[in-house]
Design a protein around this motif. Sequence first.
Motif, PDB file in Angstrom:
ATOM      1  N   ALA A  20       0.711  -1.144   0.090  1.00 16.60           N
ATOM      2  CA  ALA A  20       0.214   0.162   0.261  1.00 16.60           C
ATOM      3  C   ALA A  20       0.910   1.077   0.095  1.00 16.60           C
ATOM      4  CB  ALA A  20      -0.851   0.058   1.294  1.00 16.60           C
ATOM      5  N   ALA A  21       1.740   1.332   0.917  1.00 17.45           N
ATOM      6  CA  ALA A  21       2.654   2.585   0.855  1.00 17.45           C
ATOM      7  C   ALA A  21       3.483   2.570  -0.356  1.00 17.45           C
ATOM      8  CB  ALA A  21       3.787   2.141   2.294  1.00 17.45           C
ATOM      9  N   ASP A  22       4.192   1.706  -1.127  1.00 16.18           N
ATOM     10  CA  ASP A  22       4.688   1.821  -2.315  1.00 16.18           C
ATOM     11  C   ASP A  22       3.818   2.249  -3.313  1.00 16.18           C
ATOM     12  OD1 ASP A  22       6.704   1.150  -4.410  1.00 16.18           O
ATOM     13  OD2 ASP A  22       5.293  -0.516  -4.959  1.00 16.18           O
ATOM     14  N   MET A  23       2.408   1.709  -3.490  1.00 18.20           N
ATOM     15  CA  MET A  23       1.310   1.987  -4.395  1.00 18.20           C
ATOM     16  C   MET A  23       1.199   3.541  -4.271  1.00 18.20           C
ATOM     17  SD  MET A  23       0.575  -0.633  -6.203  1.00 18.20           S
ATOM     18  CE  MET A  23      -1.165  -0.386  -6.699  1.00 18.20           C
ATOM     19  N   VAL A  24       0.922   4.100  -3.202  1.00 23.70           N
ATOM     20  CA  VAL A  24       0.734   5.570  -3.110  1.00 23.70           C
ATOM     21  C   VAL A  24       1.912   6.617  -3.086  1.00 23.70           C
ATOM     22  CG1 VAL A  24      -1.423   5.346  -1.434  1.00 23.70           C
ATOM     23  CG2 VAL A  24       1.106   5.739  -0.401  1.00 23.70           C
ATOM     24  N   GLU A  32      -6.616   6.335  -4.249  1.00 26.94           N
ATOM     25  CA  GLU A  32      -6.630   5.644  -3.023  1.00 26.94           C
ATOM     26  C   GLU A  32      -6.146   4.407  -2.990  1.00 26.94           C
ATOM     27  OE1 GLU A  32     -10.845   6.996  -2.043  1.00 26.94           O
ATOM     28  OE2 GLU A  32     -10.767   8.096  -3.730  1.00 26.94           O
ATOM     29  N   VAL A  33      -5.933   4.063  -1.839  1.00 27.15           N
ATOM     30  CA  VAL A  33      -5.484   2.663  -1.590  1.00 27.15           C
ATOM     31  C   VAL A  33      -6.139   2.164   0.022  1.00 27.15           C
ATOM     32  CG1 VAL A  33      -3.995   0.689  -1.317  1.00 27.15           C
ATOM     33  CG2 VAL A  33      -3.601   2.635  -2.692  1.00 27.15           C
ATOM     34  N   LEU A  43      -7.502  -2.639  -1.923  1.00 28.19           N
ATOM     35  CA  LEU A  43      -8.372  -1.922  -3.093  1.00 28.19           C
ATOM     36  C   LEU A  43      -7.732  -0.851  -3.426  1.00 28.19           C
ATOM     37  CD1 LEU A  43     -10.839  -2.241  -5.011  1.00 28.19           C
ATOM     38  CD2 LEU A  43     -12.063  -1.392  -3.043  1.00 28.19           C
ATOM     39  N   ALA A  44      -7.197  -0.864  -4.534  1.00 30.38           N
ATOM     40  CA  ALA A  44      -6.608   0.579  -5.160  1.00 30.38           C
ATOM     41  C   ALA A  44      -7.530   1.039  -6.148  1.00 30.38           C
ATOM     42  CB  ALA A  44      -5.248   0.074  -5.541  1.00 30.38           C
TER      43      ALA A  44
END
Length: 85
Positions: A20-24, A32-33, A43-44
Amino acid sequence: MMTAIFVFIKCELGHANDVAADMVDNVEYVSEVYSTSGQYDLLAKFQLPKEMDIGTFVTKSVQTRANIRDTFTVITFSPFLPGGQ
């Protein structure tokens, strides 16, 4: 104009917060994640340019991130907004 897509993400055990941190922090177009319960861990939501190929985006920009095991993509059509906007 943008197209919203939602991608359910299954992570390697113990890595949901890292993913999640990597995605944002590192994935363009992420909106949003959320952490989730059930079959998938996250869920992204992404807001993609209309001309962007969704399949290419998901396979190259999401599925290749570290500690992601599986994804399930939901493509959206028209949003229904409060106040009929």
